[in-house]
Design a protein around this motif. Structure first.
Motif, PDB file in Angstrom:
ATOM      1  N   LEU A  79      32.376 -35.353  57.863  1.00  0.00           N
ATOM      2  CA  LEU A  79      31.348 -34.915  58.802  1.00  0.00           C
ATOM      3  C   LEU A  79      31.678 -35.332  60.229  1.00  0.00           C
ATOM      4  O   LEU A  79      31.453 -34.574  61.180  1.00  0.00           O
ATOM      5  CB  LEU A  79      29.980 -35.473  58.388  1.00  0.00           C
ATOM      6  CG  LEU A  79      29.338 -34.814  57.173  1.00  0.00           C
ATOM      7  CD1 LEU A  79      28.121 -35.602  56.725  1.00  0.00           C
ATOM      8  CD2 LEU A  79      28.959 -33.377  57.484  1.00  0.00           C
ATOM      9  N   LEU A  80      32.232 -36.531  60.394  1.00  0.00           N
ATOM     10  CA  LEU A  80      32.624 -36.982  61.731  1.00  0.00           C
ATOM     11  C   LEU A  80      33.790 -36.157  62.273  1.00  0.00           C
ATOM     12  O   LEU A  80      33.849 -35.876  63.473  1.00  0.00           O
ATOM     13  CB  LEU A  80      32.984 -38.468  61.719  1.00  0.00           C
ATOM     14  CG  LEU A  80      31.800 -39.421  61.639  1.00  0.00           C
ATOM     15  CD1 LEU A  80      32.280 -40.855  61.491  1.00  0.00           C
ATOM     16  CD2 LEU A  80      30.897 -39.280  62.853  1.00  0.00           C
ATOM     17  N   LEU A  81      34.720 -35.755  61.404  1.00  0.00           N
ATOM     18  CA  LEU A  81      35.810 -34.883  61.834  1.00  0.00           C
ATOM     19  C   LEU A  81      35.273 -33.549  62.355  1.00  0.00           C
ATOM     20  O   LEU A  81      35.726 -33.050  63.388  1.00  0.00           O
ATOM     21  CB  LEU A  81      36.795 -34.630  60.693  1.00  0.00           C
ATOM     22  CG  LEU A  81      37.784 -35.743  60.379  1.00  0.00           C
ATOM     23  CD1 LEU A  81      38.672 -35.341  59.210  1.00  0.00           C
ATOM     24  CD2 LEU A  81      38.632 -36.078  61.585  1.00  0.00           C
ATOM     25  N   VAL A  82      34.305 -32.978  61.638  1.00  0.00           N
ATOM     26  CA  VAL A  82      33.711 -31.716  62.076  1.00  0.00           C
ATOM     27  C   VAL A  82      32.987 -31.910  63.408  1.00  0.00           C
ATOM     28  O   VAL A  82      33.083 -31.076  64.309  1.00  0.00           O
ATOM     29  CB  VAL A  82      32.753 -31.154  61.004  1.00  0.00           C
ATOM     30  CG1 VAL A  82      31.962 -29.974  61.536  1.00  0.00           C
ATOM     31  CG2 VAL A  82      33.524 -30.750  59.760  1.00  0.00           C
ATOM     32  N   ALA A  83      32.265 -33.014  63.537  1.00  0.00           N
ATOM     33  CA  ALA A  83      31.510 -33.264  64.765  1.00  0.00           C
ATOM     34  C   ALA A  83      32.434 -33.483  65.968  1.00  0.00           C
ATOM     35  O   ALA A  83      32.089 -33.106  67.091  1.00  0.00           O
ATOM     36  CB  ALA A  83      30.590 -34.467  64.578  1.00  0.00           C
ATOM     37  N   LEU A  84      33.599 -34.075  65.766  1.00  0.00           N
ATOM     38  CA  LEU A  84      34.496 -34.387  66.878  1.00  0.00           C
ATOM     39  C   LEU A  84      35.541 -33.313  67.165  1.00  0.00           C
ATOM     40  O   LEU A  84      36.180 -33.338  68.215  1.00  0.00           O
ATOM     41  CB  LEU A  84      35.209 -35.716  66.608  1.00  0.00           C
ATOM     42  CG  LEU A  84      34.317 -36.955  66.598  1.00  0.00           C
ATOM     43  CD1 LEU A  84      35.127 -38.182  66.209  1.00  0.00           C
ATOM     44  CD2 LEU A  84      33.661 -37.153  67.950  1.00  0.00           C
ATOM     45  N   TYR A  85      35.730 -32.369  66.249  1.00  0.00           N
ATOM     46  CA  TYR A  85      36.764 -31.355  66.424  1.00  0.00           C
ATOM     47  C   TYR A  85      36.344 -30.326  67.472  1.00  0.00           C
ATOM     48  O   TYR A  85      35.219 -29.829  67.465  1.00  0.00           O
ATOM     49  CB  TYR A  85      37.053 -30.645  65.095  1.00  0.00           C
ATOM     50  CG  TYR A  85      38.182 -29.653  65.190  1.00  0.00           C
ATOM     51  CD1 TYR A  85      39.477 -30.079  65.405  1.00  0.00           C
ATOM     52  CD2 TYR A  85      37.943 -28.290  65.074  1.00  0.00           C
ATOM     53  CE1 TYR A  85      40.522 -29.173  65.502  1.00  0.00           C
ATOM     54  CE2 TYR A  85      38.972 -27.385  65.162  1.00  0.00           C
ATOM     55  CZ  TYR A  85      40.263 -27.826  65.377  1.00  0.00           C
ATOM     56  OH  TYR A  85      41.290 -26.930  65.478  1.00  0.00           O
ATOM     57  N   ARG A  86      37.258 -30.022  68.376  1.00  0.00           N
ATOM     58  CA  ARG A  86      37.015 -29.005  69.404  1.00  0.00           C
ATOM     59  C   ARG A  86      38.021 -27.882  69.218  1.00  0.00           C
ATOM     60  O   ARG A  86      39.217 -28.105  69.158  1.00  0.00           O
ATOM     61  CB  ARG A  86      37.174 -29.587  70.800  1.00  0.00           C
ATOM     62  CG  ARG A  86      36.052 -30.495  71.183  1.00  0.00           C
ATOM     63  CD  ARG A  86      36.183 -30.963  72.606  1.00  0.00           C
ATOM     64  NE  ARG A  86      35.998 -29.838  73.529  1.00  0.00           N
ATOM     65  CZ  ARG A  86      36.211 -29.936  74.833  1.00  0.00           C
ATOM     66  NH1 ARG A  86      36.610 -31.063  75.366  1.00  0.00           N
ATOM     67  NH2 ARG A  86      36.026 -28.888  75.606  1.00  0.00           N
ATOM     68  N   ASP A  87      37.510 -26.682  69.129  1.00  0.00           N
ATOM     69  CA  ASP A  87      38.338 -25.490  69.044  1.00  0.00           C
ATOM     70  C   ASP A  87      37.565 -24.393  69.741  1.00  0.00           C
ATOM     71  O   ASP A  87      36.662 -23.796  69.165  1.00  0.00           O
ATOM     72  CB  ASP A  87      38.613 -25.114  67.596  1.00  0.00           C
ATOM     73  CG  ASP A  87      39.472 -23.864  67.477  1.00  0.00           C
ATOM     74  OD1 ASP A  87      40.166 -23.527  68.446  1.00  0.00           O
ATOM     75  OD2 ASP A  87      39.441 -23.231  66.407  1.00  0.00           O
ATOM     76  N   GLU A  88      37.873 -24.168  71.008  1.00  0.00           N
ATOM     77  CA  GLU A  88      37.130 -23.175  71.757  1.00  0.00           C
ATOM     78  C   GLU A  88      38.017 -22.504  72.793  1.00  0.00           C
ATOM     79  O   GLU A  88      39.052 -23.043  73.184  1.00  0.00           O
ATOM     80  CB  GLU A  88      35.911 -23.806  72.436  1.00  0.00           C
ATOM     81  CG  GLU A  88      36.225 -24.927  73.384  1.00  0.00           C
ATOM     82  CD  GLU A  88      35.004 -25.719  73.811  1.00  0.00           C
ATOM     83  OE1 GLU A  88      33.966 -25.630  73.152  1.00  0.00           O
ATOM     84  OE2 GLU A  88      35.107 -26.422  74.815  1.00  0.00           O
ATOM     85  N   TRP A  89      37.591 -21.325  73.181  1.00  0.00           N
ATOM     86  CA  TRP A  89      38.252 -20.567  74.228  1.00  0.00           C
ATOM     87  C   TRP A  89      37.252 -20.396  75.358  1.00  0.00           C
ATOM     88  O   TRP A  89      36.126 -19.947  75.131  1.00  0.00           O
ATOM     89  CB  TRP A  89      38.687 -19.204  73.713  1.00  0.00           C
ATOM     90  CG  TRP A  89      39.900 -19.261  72.851  1.00  0.00           C
ATOM     91  CD1 TRP A  89      39.957 -19.635  71.537  1.00  0.00           C
ATOM     92  CD2 TRP A  89      41.229 -18.963  73.237  1.00  0.00           C
ATOM     93  NE1 TRP A  89      41.238 -19.580  71.090  1.00  0.00           N
ATOM     94  CE2 TRP A  89      42.047 -19.162  72.116  1.00  0.00           C
ATOM     95  CE3 TRP A  89      41.819 -18.540  74.420  1.00  0.00           C
ATOM     96  CZ2 TRP A  89      43.416 -18.951  72.133  1.00  0.00           C
ATOM     97  CZ3 TRP A  89      43.183 -18.330  74.447  1.00  0.00           C
ATOM     98  CH2 TRP A  89      43.966 -18.532  73.307  1.00  0.00           C
TER      99      TRP A  89
END
Length: 181
Positions: free
Chosen positions: A61-71
């Motif tokens: 859950l922390l990985l999902v919360a901290l992951y950034r993938d955006e344009w």
């Protein structure tokens, strides 16, 4: 899998194509509650082998919360900006509008060669690829998103021309969405 949305931020003159902040907040809150429960159980019962499962779930859950993938589509900078990474450790790639030929939406069927008849079946799913095609002799492509056509449900087909119009770039689609009747 994340669902991506296109959000326009009028004051900053940018649009962001990426997962919603609400998803990250919900994952962070769940991780916090699991962590609190873990420490309460640890203080009452001590360490037990079953305590590893909540830690694994909390970590994910922390990985999902901290992951950034955006344009980011920035009309101020006249560029597409790709951001991906974890927390403060991100990689940014800049693609200026002048170097971009067009926004493309192409389709393919997984496991079937392009020269063959492409019909999606249960074992061979149809996919959509949203990408930016660069100018130049190599005509380099940078994929923004690759998603099953069924999961997209037409969302990527609606957002791709909006992204192209927002940036003022040419838009290309190879075929209309496959709809089963």
């Amino acid at each position: 899998m994340f669902t991506y949305n296109l959000k326009e931020k009028e004051k900053k003159d940018i649009a962001v194509y990426g997962p919603s902040k609400l998803l990250k907040a919900i994952c962070g809150i769940f991780a916090l509650f699991i962590l609190i429960g873990f420490f309460i159980a640890l203080s009452e019962e001590g360490w037990q082998s079953r305590d590893i499962l909540p830690l694994i779930i909390c970590f994910l859950l922390l990985l999902v919360a901290l992951y950034r993938d955006e344009w980011i589509i920035s009309n101020r900078d006249k560029a597409f900006i790709s951001i991906w990474g974890f927390g403060p450790f991100v990689k940014k790639d800049y693609y200026k509008y002048d170097d971009i030929k067009r926004i493309e939406l192409t389709h393919f069927v997984k496991g079937i060669h392009a020269s063959m008849e492409q019909k999606s079946t249960l074992t061979h799913k149809a996919y959509c690829v949203l990408s930016i095609k660069m100018k130049g002799e190599e005509e380099e492509k940078h994929d923004i998103e690759i998603i099953p056509e069924k999961s997209s449900a037409g969302k990527i087909e609606r957002l791709a021309p909006l992204m192209a119009a927002y940036a003022g770039l040419e838009y290309f689609v190879d075929r209309p969405r496959e709809v089963k009747v």
